[in-house]
Write a protein that holds these residues in place. Sequence first.
Motif, PDB file in Angstrom:
ATOM      1  N   PHE A  56     -17.493  71.609 -12.075  1.00 51.40           N
ATOM      2  CA  PHE A  56     -16.765  71.778 -13.323  1.00 51.40           C
ATOM      3  C   PHE A  56     -16.927  70.584 -14.244  1.00 51.40           C
ATOM      4  CE2 PHE A  56     -14.795  75.276 -11.188  1.00 51.40           C
ATOM      5  CZ  PHE A  56     -14.533  76.158 -12.220  1.00 51.40           C
ATOM      6  N   PHE A  57     -17.255  69.434 -13.713  1.00 50.51           N
ATOM      7  CA  PHE A  57     -17.525  68.278 -14.575  1.00 50.51           C
ATOM      8  C   PHE A  57     -18.920  68.349 -15.163  1.00 50.51           C
ATOM      9  CE2 PHE A  57     -19.415  64.007 -14.970  1.00 50.51           C
ATOM     10  CZ  PHE A  57     -18.649  63.548 -16.025  1.00 50.51           C
ATOM     11  N   TRP A  58     -19.927  68.538 -14.319  1.00 54.10           N
ATOM     12  CA  TRP A  58     -21.308  68.470 -14.792  1.00 54.10           C
ATOM     13  C   TRP A  58     -21.702  69.671 -15.625  1.00 54.10           C
ATOM     14  CZ3 TRP A  58     -23.705  64.183 -15.270  1.00 54.10           C
ATOM     15  CH2 TRP A  58     -23.402  63.118 -14.432  1.00 54.10           C
ATOM     16  N   ILE A  59     -20.974  70.768 -15.528  1.00 51.05           N
ATOM     17  CA  ILE A  59     -21.310  71.910 -16.369  1.00 51.05           C
ATOM     18  C   ILE A  59     -20.978  71.611 -17.831  1.00 51.05           C
ATOM     19  CG2 ILE A  59     -19.117  73.179 -16.291  1.00 51.05           C
ATOM     20  CD1 ILE A  59     -20.770  75.733 -15.941  1.00 51.05           C
ATOM     21  N   LYS A  60     -20.059  70.723 -18.094  1.00 52.14           N
ATOM     22  CA  LYS A  60     -19.753  70.322 -19.468  1.00 52.14           C
ATOM     23  C   LYS A  60     -20.903  69.517 -20.060  1.00 52.14           C
ATOM     24  CE  LYS A  60     -14.754  70.263 -18.723  1.00 52.14           C
ATOM     25  NZ  LYS A  60     -13.525  69.460 -18.771  1.00 52.14           N
ATOM     26  N   ILE A  61     -21.454  68.598 -19.284  1.00 51.20           N
ATOM     27  CA  ILE A  61     -22.610  67.833 -19.732  1.00 51.20           C
ATOM     28  C   ILE A  61     -23.788  68.774 -19.978  1.00 51.20           C
ATOM     29  CG2 ILE A  61     -24.139  65.910 -19.195  1.00 51.20           C
ATOM     30  CD1 ILE A  61     -21.217  65.109 -19.469  1.00 51.20           C
ATOM     31  N   PHE A  62     -23.965  69.724 -19.070  1.00 54.81           N
ATOM     32  CA  PHE A  62     -25.041  70.703 -19.212  1.00 54.81           C
ATOM     33  C   PHE A  62     -24.876  71.507 -20.501  1.00 54.81           C
ATOM     34  CE2 PHE A  62     -26.281  75.153 -18.741  1.00 54.81           C
ATOM     35  CZ  PHE A  62     -27.637  75.048 -18.446  1.00 54.81           C
ATOM     36  N   ALA A  63     -23.667  71.948 -20.796  1.00 56.93           N
ATOM     37  CA  ALA A  63     -23.428  72.785 -21.971  1.00 56.93           C
ATOM     38  C   ALA A  63     -23.745  72.035 -23.257  1.00 56.93           C
ATOM     39  CB  ALA A  63     -21.978  73.266 -21.983  1.00 56.93           C
ATOM     40  N   VAL A  64     -23.352  70.783 -23.339  1.00 56.73           N
ATOM     41  CA  VAL A  64     -23.638  69.983 -24.533  1.00 56.73           C
ATOM     42  C   VAL A  64     -25.143  69.795 -24.686  1.00 56.73           C
ATOM     43  CG1 VAL A  64     -23.333  67.734 -25.637  1.00 56.73           C
ATOM     44  CG2 VAL A  64     -21.423  68.789 -24.417  1.00 56.73           C
ATOM     45  N   ALA A  65     -25.826  69.435 -23.603  1.00 59.59           N
ATOM     46  CA  ALA A  65     -27.273  69.214 -23.658  1.00 59.59           C
ATOM     47  C   ALA A  65     -28.009  70.510 -23.988  1.00 59.59           C
ATOM     48  CB  ALA A  65     -27.771  68.647 -22.324  1.00 59.59           C
ATOM     49  N   PHE A  66     -27.551  71.627 -23.437  1.00 58.52           N
ATOM     50  CA  PHE A  66     -28.202  72.912 -23.702  1.00 58.52           C
ATOM     51  C   PHE A  66     -28.096  73.269 -25.179  1.00 58.52           C
ATOM     52  CE2 PHE A  66     -28.652  77.482 -23.922  1.00 58.52           C
ATOM     53  CZ  PHE A  66     -29.648  77.759 -22.993  1.00 58.52           C
ATOM     54  N   GLY A  67     -26.921  73.095 -25.757  1.00 56.60           N
ATOM     55  CA  GLY A  67     -26.740  73.411 -27.172  1.00 56.60           C
ATOM     56  C   GLY A  67     -27.622  72.564 -28.067  1.00 56.60           C
ATOM     57  N   MET A  68     -27.682  71.270 -27.803  1.00 55.70           N
ATOM     58  CA  MET A  68     -28.511  70.394 -28.632  1.00 55.70           C
ATOM     59  C   MET A  68     -29.998  70.662 -28.412  1.00 55.70           C
ATOM     60  SD  MET A  68     -26.500  66.744 -28.819  1.00 55.70           S
ATOM     61  CE  MET A  68     -26.438  66.426 -27.047  1.00 55.70           C
ATOM     62  N   GLY A  69     -30.367  71.071 -27.214  1.00 57.93           N
ATOM     63  CA  GLY A  69     -31.765  71.407 -26.948  1.00 57.93           C
ATOM     64  C   GLY A  69     -32.215  72.632 -27.714  1.00 57.93           C
ATOM     65  N   VAL A  70     -31.347  73.639 -27.788  1.00 57.31           N
ATOM     66  CA  VAL A  70     -31.691  74.863 -28.523  1.00 57.31           C
ATOM     67  C   VAL A  70     -31.858  74.562 -30.011  1.00 57.31           C
ATOM     68  CG1 VAL A  70     -30.844  77.121 -29.254  1.00 57.31           C
ATOM     69  CG2 VAL A  70     -30.620  76.419 -26.869  1.00 57.31           C
ATOM     70  N   VAL A  71     -30.929  73.815 -30.585  1.00 61.54           N
ATOM     71  CA  VAL A  71     -30.979  73.506 -32.019  1.00 61.54           C
ATOM     72  C   VAL A  71     -32.232  72.705 -32.359  1.00 61.54           C
ATOM     73  CG1 VAL A  71     -29.840  72.239 -33.870  1.00 61.54           C
ATOM     74  CG2 VAL A  71     -28.480  73.608 -32.287  1.00 61.54           C
ATOM     75  N   SER A  72     -32.522  71.671 -31.589  1.00 59.67           N
ATOM     76  CA  SER A  72     -33.690  70.837 -31.882  1.00 59.67           C
ATOM     77  C   SER A  72     -34.991  71.588 -31.650  1.00 59.67           C
ATOM     78  CB  SER A  72     -33.655  69.568 -31.023  1.00 59.67           C
ATOM     79  OG  SER A  72     -33.626  69.879 -29.636  1.00 59.67           O
ATOM     80  N   GLY A  73     -34.992  72.554 -30.730  1.00 61.80           N
ATOM     81  CA  GLY A  73     -36.198  73.329 -30.477  1.00 61.80           C
ATOM     82  C   GLY A  73     -36.531  74.285 -31.609  1.00 61.80           C
ATOM     83  N   VAL A  74     -35.505  74.853 -32.240  1.00 64.44           N
ATOM     84  CA  VAL A  74     -35.727  75.762 -33.360  1.00 64.44           C
ATOM     85  C   VAL A  74     -36.397  75.033 -34.517  1.00 64.44           C
ATOM     86  CG1 VAL A  74     -34.552  77.141 -35.130  1.00 64.44           C
ATOM     87  CG2 VAL A  74     -33.852  77.313 -32.737  1.00 64.44           C
ATOM     88  N   VAL A  75     -35.967  73.807 -34.774  1.00 63.53           N
ATOM     89  CA  VAL A  75     -36.550  73.020 -35.864  1.00 63.53           C
ATOM     90  C   VAL A  75     -38.042  72.795 -35.626  1.00 63.53           C
ATOM     91  CG1 VAL A  75     -36.521  70.770 -36.991  1.00 63.53           C
ATOM     92  CG2 VAL A  75     -34.372  71.900 -36.413  1.00 63.53           C
ATOM     93  N   MET A  76     -38.432  72.515 -34.411  1.00 67.98           N
ATOM     94  CA  MET A  76     -39.842  72.263 -34.106  1.00 67.98           C
ATOM     95  C   MET A  76     -40.703  73.480 -34.410  1.00 67.98           C
ATOM     96  SD  MET A  76     -39.647  70.179 -30.547  1.00 67.98           S
ATOM     97  CE  MET A  76     -41.348  70.623 -30.247  1.00 67.98           C
ATOM     98  N   SER A  77     -40.205  74.661 -34.090  1.00 68.70           N
ATOM     99  CA  SER A  77     -41.009  75.859 -34.314  1.00 68.70           C
ATOM    100  C   SER A  77     -41.289  76.084 -35.794  1.00 68.70           C
ATOM    101  CB  SER A  77     -40.308  77.080 -33.709  1.00 68.70           C
ATOM    102  OG  SER A  77     -39.081  77.328 -34.359  1.00 68.70           O
ATOM    103  N   TYR A  78     -40.346  75.709 -36.663  1.00 68.38           N
ATOM    104  CA  TYR A  78     -40.565  75.864 -38.096  1.00 68.38           C
ATOM    105  C   TYR A  78     -41.687  74.959 -38.598  1.00 68.38           C
ATOM    106  CZ  TYR A  78     -36.577  78.900 -39.007  1.00 68.38           C
ATOM    107  OH  TYR A  78     -35.726  79.978 -39.048  1.00 68.38           O
ATOM    108  N   GLN A  79     -41.877  73.827 -37.963  1.00 69.51           N
ATOM    109  CA  GLN A  79     -42.906  72.896 -38.423  1.00 69.51           C
ATOM    110  C   GLN A  79     -44.309  73.459 -38.252  1.00 69.51           C
ATOM    111  OE1 GLN A  79     -42.374  68.595 -37.563  1.00 69.51           O
ATOM    112  NE2 GLN A  79     -40.474  69.218 -36.557  1.00 69.51           N
TER     113      GLN A  79
END
Length: 497
Positions: A56-79
Amino acid sequence: MTLGLTALELARIQFAFTVSFHIIFPAITIGLASFLAVLEGSWLRTKNPVYRDLYFFWIKIFAVAFGMGVVSGVVMSYQFGTNWSEFSRIAGGVTGPLLAYEVITAFFLEAGFLGIMLFGWNKVGPKLHFFATLMVAIGTCISTFWILSSNSWMQTPQGFAIENGRIVPVDWWAIVFNPSFPYRLAHMLVAAFLVSALLVAGAGAWHLLKGRHDALIKKTFSMALWLIAILAPLQAFIGDQHGLNTLKYQPAKLAAIEGHWETNKDESMELLLFGFPDMQAETTHYKLGIPYLGSLLLVHSLEGEVKGLKEFAPEDRPNSLIVFWSFRIMVGFGLLMILLGVLSLYLRYKNQLFDSKNFHRFAFLMGGSGFISLLAGWVTTEVGRQPWVVYGVLRTKDALSPVSAEQVGLTLIIFVVVYCVVFGVGIYYMLKLLNQGPQPLALDQQSGGPGHFKTPMRPVTAADDAPVDNSEPQDASTDPASNSNTDPRKLPSDEER
């Protein structure tokens, strides 16, 4: 605005900046997803609440990292459409489907089960929830498979033909399983697991240094160090095999990495530990090397021949100064990871793993080394491929969109500002969570003190709060340890919170 840089140079800097931000977060999620699967599987098998609380602790870290990974990945595809439209036009027949396969097979799998994993602890059965966690973990690995296949094809292209100036796929099996793909896939997966293991170990070391020696911190620290002790030497072996593959298919890159200018015919090649390659003078200044070791490591022979950079036309040479040092940064931290693993085994044997302050300081300082090594490795890979975007087929300058330096410079400034604000806040929040550390959930629910789990205002932190038993009222005087056998699937209702 452009600082005298060309549109090509600015576009490369922009892509390097965005991909450097992006690669950090998928590396965390790849490793943490598997770690979470291990924790939940261990909890279901043993019913030890320590595994549940860590989940229950590490899933919070995972959720934050997953969200930021998705957002930053979308930007790359536009380039690919804005700065590198010619690459998309010429090579999109190969890279486009590979990225589409990643979305269809991996992203949909992750997205389909992520909600169950984050919010379904007390809404579905334990086996289904564990299955969802496994699917997310497998999805991250499948995503890595397709991304590395696409990148590896750009490094060692095969299975294609050129028709009317465009790259056309001929053999998809050869495209996907190109010569460098198995080595790059293994190297990246192990690197991602090491990134997460070092992050977890660093967090555990931080709390040990702060005086926490409870079961949660000890288990966190111990599990991470087991993984480091196993994977760090394995990564060295994979890297050696990857180097042999690079020597065969990208000899110019390897020569640049070694700062090697002359082909060593009928003599051994030294391994340079230090030096400053000079691309204009075609030499490496202030060399410090070990005789014979270069040939021994690169071709596994004391007198093995390795081509020097002078064997290649000047316009086909990667920047040796950059890759020479990025490679040594990667290897240097890799050796420190091996040392960390070896020391952990020794301290386990001496029953001092949780008592050595100096070792805890070392582990804490190594917490971010996985990110540095990962970025250094990608710099070596991508800069070493230059001046080609598809090695030997399509030059980087020919893949650029018809854009001006001013246009690319302006968007680069916007990217830097937005990324530093948005991802700076995300990273700050993640570090804040790490500083708080894992808490014994049943104890927190009773005490109502710091770390007390209540209905969160932010969806990310709502990732399934403390599992406690609702079958009978809680007595504040009850010994918290007596709650370790309560039903782990039930959570307090809003009224009870």
